[in-house]
Structures are given as structure tokens and as C-alpha cells.
Design a protein around this motif. Structure first.
Motif, PDB file in Angstrom:
ATOM      1  N   GLU A 170      -0.249  40.600   2.822  1.00 44.35           N
ATOM      2  CA  GLU A 170       0.193  39.604   4.226  1.00 44.35           C
ATOM      3  C   GLU A 170      -0.451  38.604   4.227  1.00 44.35           C
ATOM      4  O   GLU A 170      -2.060  38.564   4.011  1.00 44.35           O
ATOM      5  N   PRO A 171      -0.079  37.281   4.896  1.00 40.37           N
ATOM      6  CA  PRO A 171       1.158  36.876   5.048  1.00 40.37           C
ATOM      7  C   PRO A 171       2.079  36.471   3.977  1.00 40.37           C
ATOM      8  O   PRO A 171       3.298  36.299   4.346  1.00 40.37           O
ATOM      9  N   GLY A 172       1.914  36.972   2.868  1.00 39.94           N
ATOM     10  CA  GLY A 172       2.767  36.573   1.662  1.00 39.94           C
ATOM     11  C   GLY A 172       2.387  34.944   1.244  1.00 39.94           C
ATOM     12  O   GLY A 172       1.242  34.687   1.433  1.00 39.94           O
ATOM     13  N   LEU A 173       3.442  34.417   0.578  1.00 38.65           N
ATOM     14  CA  LEU A 173       3.258  33.130   0.272  1.00 38.65           C
ATOM     15  C   LEU A 173       3.597  32.183   1.228  1.00 38.65           C
ATOM     16  O   LEU A 173       4.743  32.096   1.580  1.00 38.65           O
ATOM     17  N   VAL A 174       2.581  31.429   1.575  1.00 35.03           N
ATOM     18  CA  VAL A 174       2.698  30.530   2.937  1.00 35.03           C
ATOM     19  C   VAL A 174       1.928  29.277   2.700  1.00 35.03           C
ATOM     20  O   VAL A 174       1.369  29.157   1.796  1.00 35.03           O
ATOM     21  N   PRO A 175       2.343  28.222   3.585  1.00 32.99           N
ATOM     22  CA  PRO A 175       1.374  27.130   3.644  1.00 32.99           C
ATOM     23  C   PRO A 175       0.140  27.458   3.725  1.00 32.99           C
ATOM     24  O   PRO A 175      -0.288  28.349   4.611  1.00 32.99           O
ATOM     25  N   MET A 176      -0.849  26.785   3.028  1.00 36.29           N
ATOM     26  CA  MET A 176      -1.822  27.283   2.647  1.00 36.29           C
ATOM     27  C   MET A 176      -3.017  27.570   4.094  1.00 36.29           C
ATOM     28  O   MET A 176      -3.728  28.525   4.200  1.00 36.29           O
ATOM     29  N   GLN A 219      -1.873  28.817   6.521  1.00 41.49           N
ATOM     30  CA  GLN A 219      -1.443  30.062   7.374  1.00 41.49           C
ATOM     31  C   GLN A 219      -2.117  31.222   6.600  1.00 41.49           C
ATOM     32  O   GLN A 219      -1.895  32.275   7.103  1.00 41.49           O
ATOM     33  N   TRP A 220      -2.758  31.181   5.636  1.00 42.55           N
ATOM     34  CA  TRP A 220      -3.272  32.369   4.888  1.00 42.55           C
ATOM     35  C   TRP A 220      -4.773  32.753   5.432  1.00 42.55           C
ATOM     36  O   TRP A 220      -5.612  32.212   5.107  1.00 42.55           O
TER      37      TRP A 220
END
Length: 278
Positions: free
Chosen positions: A247-253, A255-256
């Protein structure tokens, strides 16, 4: 170390004397160094960087965000996931908070194998070998597409019977589709056991599409043999097939797992993700 059959081409890690290198052609590691404010770059690298800056000045924020992501990701792997082995592919020039420094700050017995094939990175590789007494560091001068050679050399430092964190930060964007980048990553993940992790970041053309497309064309015109290939979200998601995303998966950087000093709402044309091998 053990468990990877590296009889073909494996040899002792060493850092030879400085080889000659072409300063008239830009190289991604040196362009990245320039964008971070480093001094190990040349006119061709600065011209290539300027080709993107003119279209997308957010590139400065991108490289800073990538270094912040490295710290967050390695911290998570060492502290939350209990990982003690790291294969850092396409490491680039040494800067603050290199993988072994972040990992060994949390777990001094961490072992790190760095991989790159830029001669100027090789010149500075000693800075990547300053390990804690409890851990270990190695530098492998090899092309990431030659996974057999990389894994063979890495097996001298890492134990492939135990989980390994494979790191490829801002790296696969320089492996064009013709070189089958997804197959390259799949080979590395096939060589590591269950409980190992894949961590990646790369530029995307999903965000600020027009500027990134134009910037990529201008950048590639200055880059020489390397090819900058910003991909879409679905194209990046393919790297993580058969793995379980953290989590949170593949996200804009941003947001990780944003931490102190990270603006999760900042618009940066980069994706980041981490996944574990079941």
C-alpha cells in the motif's frame, strides 16, 4: 555468499583505476548529478538537462523527490519489512543518503550491492563502499540488461537464499522497449526468493503529458546512445505482475508513504511503487 550459480563471468569485486570516458556525450547519471547540484558533469550533460528544463522546469523537483523517495523506501524495507540485503540497480553518482547509509542507519548489518555502468560512477565508487563494520557494500560495473553478470557478481556479497530488495529508481526509464525492460526486471525477480521486494520509480507521461512528451524528444536529441522513455501507469504496472503491491500501490511519487517535508499534493510527473514476491 550463496545460492546463485554465477560460474559464467563471476569474479572478485574491485574498483579499477579511472577509465577514459567520453565527455562530449551526455549520460543520464551525470545529467542527474547536474540536476541535483553536483559537480561531476560536463557541458554535454548540462545541455541535455537544459533541453528538459526549458520545457518542464519541474525536473528539479523530480530529482529531489526521487532522493526523498529512496530514503522513505529503504527505511520502510529495513524497518518495517526487515530486509537486510539490497541490490541497487542504476545507482548513479554518490550523493547524500545513499542506499547503504539509509539501511545501515537502521540495521548496521545490511548488505548492499550497487550496479552501474557509467565510467564516471566507477571513478567515484569508493564512496559507495564505505560500509559499517557489521554490513557490506560492493560496486558492480555492469549493464543492468546483462542480468546474469549482475547476479553473478552480486552473489559474492548477497545471499540469494534470503530475501533481497531489488531497487530500480529512475533506471528503467532509460531502457527502451526494444530492450524488453519488463523481461529484465522479471529476470532479477526470478533470481530472488519469496519475501523479496521490488522498488521502482520512474518518470511518466501520464502527468503533464504535453511537456513530458516534448521534453523527452528534446532530451533524447542530446542524450547520445541512451533513450529516455517515460511510460504510462499501465506500462509501469506490468513491472509488478505476479508480485503483491505494498500500500498505497502504484501512485504519483509524493503520495507513496509521505513523510515530514513531503508534500503529497505536489504535482510531479513520476510514479513510485513497491511490491513483495509471494
Amino acid at each position: 555468499m550463496t545460492a546463485y550459480d554465477a560460474s559464467a563471468g563471476a569474479h572478485k569485486d574491485h574498483v579499477p583505476g579511472p577509465p577514459p570516458f567520453d565527455v562530449t556525450t551526455a549520460h543520464p547519471a551525470r545529467v542527474y548529478d547536474y540536476l541535483l547540484g553536483g559537480k561531476d558533469n560536463f557541458a554535454a550533460d548540462r545541455a541535455a538537462a537544459q533541453a528538459i528544463i526549458d520545457v518542464s522546469p519541474v525536473v528539479f523537483a523530480c530529482v529531489r523527490a526521487n532522493r526523498q523517495f529512496l530514503r522513505r523506501a529503504v527505511s520502510y524495507l529495513a524497518r518495517e519489512a526487515g530486509i537486510r540485503q539490497f541490490l541497487d540497480i542504476g545507482t548513479g553518482l554518490p550523493t547524500a543518503d545513499n542506499t547503504h547509509q539509509v539501511a545501515q542507519e537502521i540495521a548496521p548489518d545490511s548488505r548492499v550491492a550497487y550496479v552501474d555502468n557509467d565510467p564516471i560512477v566507477l571513478v567515484h565508487a569508493r564512496a559507495l563502499l564505505n560500509s559499517s563494520p557489521e554490513g557490506a557494500c560492493a560496486y558492480i560495473d555492469a549493464d543492468l540488461r546483462d542480468s546474469g553478470a549482475v547476479l553473478g557478481r552480486a552473489a559474492e556479497t548477497l545471499d540469494f537464499t534470503k530475501p533481497v530488495a531489488v531497487m530500480a529508481l529512475c533506471t528503467m526509464q532509460y531502457v527502451p522497449d526494444a530492450d524488453e525492460p519488463h523481461a529484465v526486471i522479471a529476470r532479477f525477480m526470478a533470481a530472488v526468493p519469496s519475501g523479496s521486494y521490488l522498488t521502482m520509480s520512474d518518470t511518466t507521461r501520464d502527468i503533464d503529458t504535453e511537456a513530458m512528451t516534448t521534453g523527452a524528444e528534446r532530451y533524447n536529441a542530446k542524450l547520445g546512445s541512451a533513450v529516455f522513455t517515460p511510460r504510462t501507469g499501465p506500462e509501469y504496472a506490468r513491472f509488478f505482475e505476479r508480485l503483491s503491491l505494498v500500500e498505497p500501490g502504484l501512485v504519483p511519487m509524493p503520495q507513496w508513504h509521505p513523510g515530514p517535508g513531503t508534500d503529497a499534493a505536489e504535482v510531479i510527473p513520476m510514479y513510485a511503487a513497491m511490491a513483495v514476491k509471494p
